[in-house]
Design an enzyme around this catalytic site. Structure first.
Site, PDB file in Angstrom:
ATOM      1  N   ASP A   8       0.854  -1.300   0.106  1.00  8.65           N
ATOM      2  CA  ASP A   8      -0.047  -0.068   0.019  1.00  8.65           C
ATOM      3  C   ASP A   8       1.077   1.300   0.115  1.00  8.65           C
ATOM      4  O   ASP A   8       1.735   1.169   0.719  1.00  8.65           O
ATOM      5  CB  ASP A   8      -0.732  -0.094   1.364  1.00  8.65           C
ATOM      6  CG  ASP A   8      -1.822   0.865   0.819  1.00  8.65           C
ATOM      7  OD1 ASP A   8      -3.191   0.518   0.832  1.00  8.65           O
ATOM      8  OD2 ASP A   8      -1.795   2.096   1.196  1.00  8.65           O
TER       9      ASP A   8
ATOM     10  N   GLU B  65     -14.968  -8.053  -7.224  1.00 11.51           N
ATOM     11  CA  GLU B  65     -15.160  -8.350  -5.727  1.00 11.51           C
ATOM     12  C   GLU B  65     -16.822  -8.081  -5.791  1.00 11.51           C
ATOM     13  O   GLU B  65     -17.436  -6.976  -6.090  1.00 11.51           O
ATOM     14  CB  GLU B  65     -14.593  -7.781  -4.829  1.00 11.51           C
ATOM     15  CG  GLU B  65     -14.295  -6.321  -5.059  1.00 11.51           C
ATOM     16  CD  GLU B  65     -15.391  -5.411  -4.252  1.00 11.51           C
ATOM     17  OE1 GLU B  65     -16.070  -6.195  -3.396  1.00 11.51           O
ATOM     18  OE2 GLU B  65     -15.575  -4.103  -4.451  1.00 11.51           O
TER      19      GLU B  65
ATOM     20  N   ARG C  39     -19.400  -7.194   0.846  1.00 11.59           N
ATOM     21  CA  ARG C  39     -19.961  -6.317   1.408  1.00 11.59           C
ATOM     22  C   ARG C  39     -19.217  -5.953   2.777  1.00 11.59           C
ATOM     23  O   ARG C  39     -18.885  -6.967   3.405  1.00 11.59           O
ATOM     24  CB  ARG C  39     -21.633  -6.713   1.801  1.00 11.59           C
ATOM     25  CG  ARG C  39     -22.551  -7.147   0.555  1.00 11.59           C
ATOM     26  CD  ARG C  39     -23.560  -7.853   1.299  1.00 11.59           C
ATOM     27  NE  ARG C  39     -23.093  -9.048   1.431  1.00 11.59           N
ATOM     28  CZ  ARG C  39     -23.736 -10.020   2.255  1.00 11.59           C
ATOM     29  NH1 ARG C  39     -25.034 -10.002   2.300  1.00 11.59           N
ATOM     30  NH2 ARG C  39     -23.363 -11.334   2.532  1.00 11.59           N
TER      31      ARG C  39
ATOM     32  N   LYS D 103     -20.079  -6.763 -12.546  1.00 15.86           N
ATOM     33  CA  LYS D 103     -19.925  -5.815 -11.345  1.00 15.86           C
ATOM     34  C   LYS D 103     -20.720  -4.785 -11.271  1.00 15.86           C
ATOM     35  O   LYS D 103     -21.395  -4.351 -10.406  1.00 15.86           O
ATOM     36  CB  LYS D 103     -18.308  -5.531 -11.135  1.00 15.86           C
ATOM     37  CG  LYS D 103     -18.152  -4.573 -10.082  1.00 15.86           C
ATOM     38  CD  LYS D 103     -18.279  -5.123  -8.724  1.00 15.86           C
ATOM     39  CE  LYS D 103     -18.400  -4.194  -7.639  1.00 15.86           C
ATOM     40  NZ  LYS D 103     -18.301  -4.500  -6.558  1.00 15.86           N
TER      41      LYS D 103
ATOM     42  N   ASN E  76     -24.216  -3.948  -8.811  1.00 21.79           N
ATOM     43  CA  ASN E  76     -24.437  -2.755  -7.795  1.00 21.79           C
ATOM     44  C   ASN E  76     -25.391  -1.972  -8.259  1.00 21.79           C
ATOM     45  O   ASN E  76     -26.354  -1.313  -7.487  1.00 21.79           O
ATOM     46  CB  ASN E  76     -23.101  -2.003  -7.656  1.00 21.79           C
ATOM     47  CG  ASN E  76     -22.122  -2.612  -6.633  1.00 21.79           C
ATOM     48  OD1 ASN E  76     -22.326  -3.893  -5.999  1.00 21.79           O
ATOM     49  ND2 ASN E  76     -20.822  -1.976  -6.158  1.00 21.79           N
TER      50      ASN E  76
ATOM     51  N   CYS F 266     -19.551   2.425  -2.127  1.00 19.98           N
ATOM     52  CA  CYS F 266     -19.797   1.800  -3.481  1.00 19.98           C
ATOM     53  C   CYS F 266     -20.948   2.068  -4.209  1.00 19.98           C
ATOM     54  O   CYS F 266     -20.875   2.658  -5.438  1.00 19.98           O
ATOM     55  CB  CYS F 266     -19.711   0.340  -3.395  1.00 19.98           C
ATOM     56  SG  CYS F 266     -18.126  -0.442  -2.484  1.00 19.98           S
TER      57      CYS F 266
ATOM     58  N   LYS G   6     -21.143   5.859  -5.730  1.00 19.91           N
ATOM     59  CA  LYS G   6     -20.093   6.202  -6.830  1.00 19.91           C
ATOM     60  C   LYS G   6     -20.456   5.294  -7.931  1.00 19.91           C
ATOM     61  O   LYS G   6     -20.343   5.835  -8.994  1.00 19.91           O
ATOM     62  CB  LYS G   6     -18.902   6.072  -6.055  1.00 19.91           C
ATOM     63  CG  LYS G   6     -17.736   5.108  -6.633  1.00 19.91           C
ATOM     64  CD  LYS G   6     -16.376   4.976  -5.959  1.00 19.91           C
ATOM     65  CE  LYS G   6     -16.285   3.742  -5.564  1.00 19.91           C
ATOM     66  NZ  LYS G   6     -15.809   3.000  -6.937  1.00 19.91           N
TER      67      LYS G   6
ATOM     68  N   LYS H  71     -24.089   2.063   7.279  1.00 15.42           N
ATOM     69  CA  LYS H  71     -24.653   0.514   7.664  1.00 15.42           C
ATOM     70  C   LYS H  71     -24.217  -0.035   8.752  1.00 15.42           C
ATOM     71  O   LYS H  71     -23.280   0.351   9.424  1.00 15.42           O
ATOM     72  CB  LYS H  71     -24.908  -0.261   6.316  1.00 15.42           C
ATOM     73  CG  LYS H  71     -23.583  -0.907   6.268  1.00 15.42           C
ATOM     74  CD  LYS H  71     -23.729  -2.065   5.285  1.00 15.42           C
ATOM     75  CE  LYS H  71     -22.408  -2.729   4.795  1.00 15.42           C
ATOM     76  NZ  LYS H  71     -22.569  -4.098   4.037  1.00 15.42           N
TER      77      LYS H  71
END
Ligand code: UGA
Length: 452
Positions: free
Chosen positions: A48, A169, A172, A222, A226, A278, A281, A338
């Site tokens: 990273d 992916e 959640r 993907k 979503n 997610c 956007k 959430k």
């Protein structure tokens, strides 16, 4: 020493034929992917660019809250199947498969910002000898995987060619570890048999349907998944408004619809709308992609618009009970977007808090996990905005309490205790979590969304 200890990896763990797996980007997706791959037996080096995050990871401290991840981190630092490494060049040269998990944030226009993907592709061009499979895990617009391959080729000195794949992916937040280890499907977008075989080998220990497609199809799966789930939420929120206008109960409508296996009950929870890093956007990015290909995306635009209005609608209901907000004490239960996470990115709860704050309300905030994350954006202001330690402290002298995140602990509150410490017994439930009858029996004026 863990960092850079690429030669000391355990020989007992699985390795690819000519190297190891590396994961670039150790955020919510990358760290779960790296540790999930370690858990199913692979040796993984994780990189990273944020030295602080990497330092925490190296010390065995998960940089964000995700149930089960902290234990996996400690376990695989110890097993040495997970090796954090700050040096991208090292990680790339020591591995044969790179999972790219960097962020694809949104630009003002709604379009996805792909600069981190581009940066990784160029770094790979510089440091790879070409014997590499790049796996795009980041959620990116259709054709991005092809662009990654092309960029590596363009920028490498010897015209190095790499294989690319798209392995979206479906994790959640809050259940990401379980979602990785027990997924309902694995999608593999590939452009050659060799890549397909490598990815099938990597995921062999996971028993679930594996769908092999071309690259563009995998990328579209993907975004479509979503966008569909977001639309389902906006659909039920639209129905919630109609339920309010007619005295019907949206939770029963959802139940009645959901019993039809063609529809299903999941993602028919009405409330203050969808948030997180997610859905908001991705729906905007998908609209942008569609329109750039001259496809009519008005269905998704409407879904987004419905979502944007949820917070205002909820606050209107609050005003209908307490009238002027300036100087009123409002208790807030829940800040995360959430339950099960400390993530507050695009949290509808935070949107409510910001509006109340700008309108002069006095706020008392509580969330079991997300208070530290909010404190950075909204620092404590004595007498105006305070973070408290329990749901009952939130209610102290409150003119209303708003439940904004569906943490299970909020479902079992002692309502009489809550009522007794409030100035006005008003509860607004933005997640339809509480039983309206039980709250009213406790002598509390209660409002939720789409229920009589
Ligand atoms: C979502 C997807 O569910 C994952 O499959 C995907 O991998 C991930 O985005 C991603 O693209 O990385 P996540 O953002 O963690 O996962 O959150 P969800 O559990 O899907 O919830 C999203 C939002 O919808 C939350 O604000 C939630 O409160 C809201 N929601 C969910 C509702 O308002 N009603 C519902 O019935 C369900």
């Amino acid at each position: 020493m863990r960092d850079g200890d690429v030669d000391g990896w355990e020989s007992s763990s699985k390795t690819m034929t000519n190297g190891k797996i590396s994961v670039v980007g150790l955020g919510h997706v990358g760290l779960v992917t790296a540790l999930g791959l370690a858990e199913i037996g692979w040796t993984v080096v994780g990189t990273d660019s944020d030295p602080k995050k990497l330092a925490a990871i190296r010390e065995g401290k998960c940089p964000f809250f995700e149930p089960g991840l902290q234990q996996l981190l400690v376990k695989h630092l110890d097993s040495r199947r997970f090796v954090p490494n700050g040096n991208l060049a090292d990680s790339i040269s020591a591995t044969s498969v790179v999972f790219i998990c960097v962020g694809t944030p949104q630009k003002e226009s709604g379009e996805a910002d792909l600069s981190q993907l581009d940066h990784v592709a160029r770094a790979i061009a510089e440091h790879s000898d070409g014997n590499l499979l790049l796996v795009e895990k980041s959620t990116a617009p259709v054709t991005s995987a092809r662009w990654i391959a092309r960029t590596v080729q363009q920028y490498s000195r010897d015209g190095v060619k790499v294989n690319v794949a798209c392995n979206p992916e479906f994790l959640r937040e809050g259940t990401a570890v379980n979602d990785f280890l027990h997924p309902d499907r694995i999608v593999l977008g590939v452009d050659c048999d060799e890549t397909r075989d490598t990815l099938l080998k990597i995921y062999e220990p996971i028993d679930c349907p594996k769908l092999v497609t071309d690259l563009n199809t995998a990328e579209l799966i993907k975004h479509s998944a979503n966008a569909f789930l977001s639309t389902k939420i906006s659909f039920i929120n639209m129905v919630a408004d109609l339920c309010e206008a007619t005295g019907a109960d949206v939770t029963k409508v959802a139940e009645g619809m959901g019993l039809d296996p063609r529809i299903g009950r999941a993602y028919l929870g009405a409330g203050i709308g969808f948030g997180g890093y997610c859905f908001p956007k991705d729906i905007r990015a998908f609209v942008h992609i569609g329109e750039s290909h001259r496809v009519d995306m008005s269905l998704l635009k409407a879904a987004e618009q419905i979502n944007l209005k949820r917070v205002d609608r909820f606050l209107e209901k609050l005003r209908a009970r307490v009238w002027v907000l300036r100087g009123k004490t409002i208790g807030i239960l829940g800040l995360a977007f959430k339950a099960g996470t400390d993530d507050v990115r695009e949290s509808p709860a935070l949107a409510v808090v910001r509006q109340l704050h700008s309108q002069g309300a006095i706020l008392r905030l509580y969330d079991p996990q997300a208070m530290d994350a909010v404190r950075q954006a909204l620092p404590e202001e004595p007498g105006r905005l305070e973070y408290v330690k329990s749901p009952y402290e939130v209610a102290k002298q409150a003119d209303a309490v708003l439940l904004l995140t569906e943490w299970p602990e909020f479902a079992n509150l002692d309502l009489a205790k809550l009522r007794d410490s409030m100035r006005l017994p008003v509860i607004g439930d933005g997640r339809n979590l509480l039983d309206p009858a039980a709250v009213r029996v406790a002598g509390i004026d209660y409002f939720s969304l789409g229920r009589p």
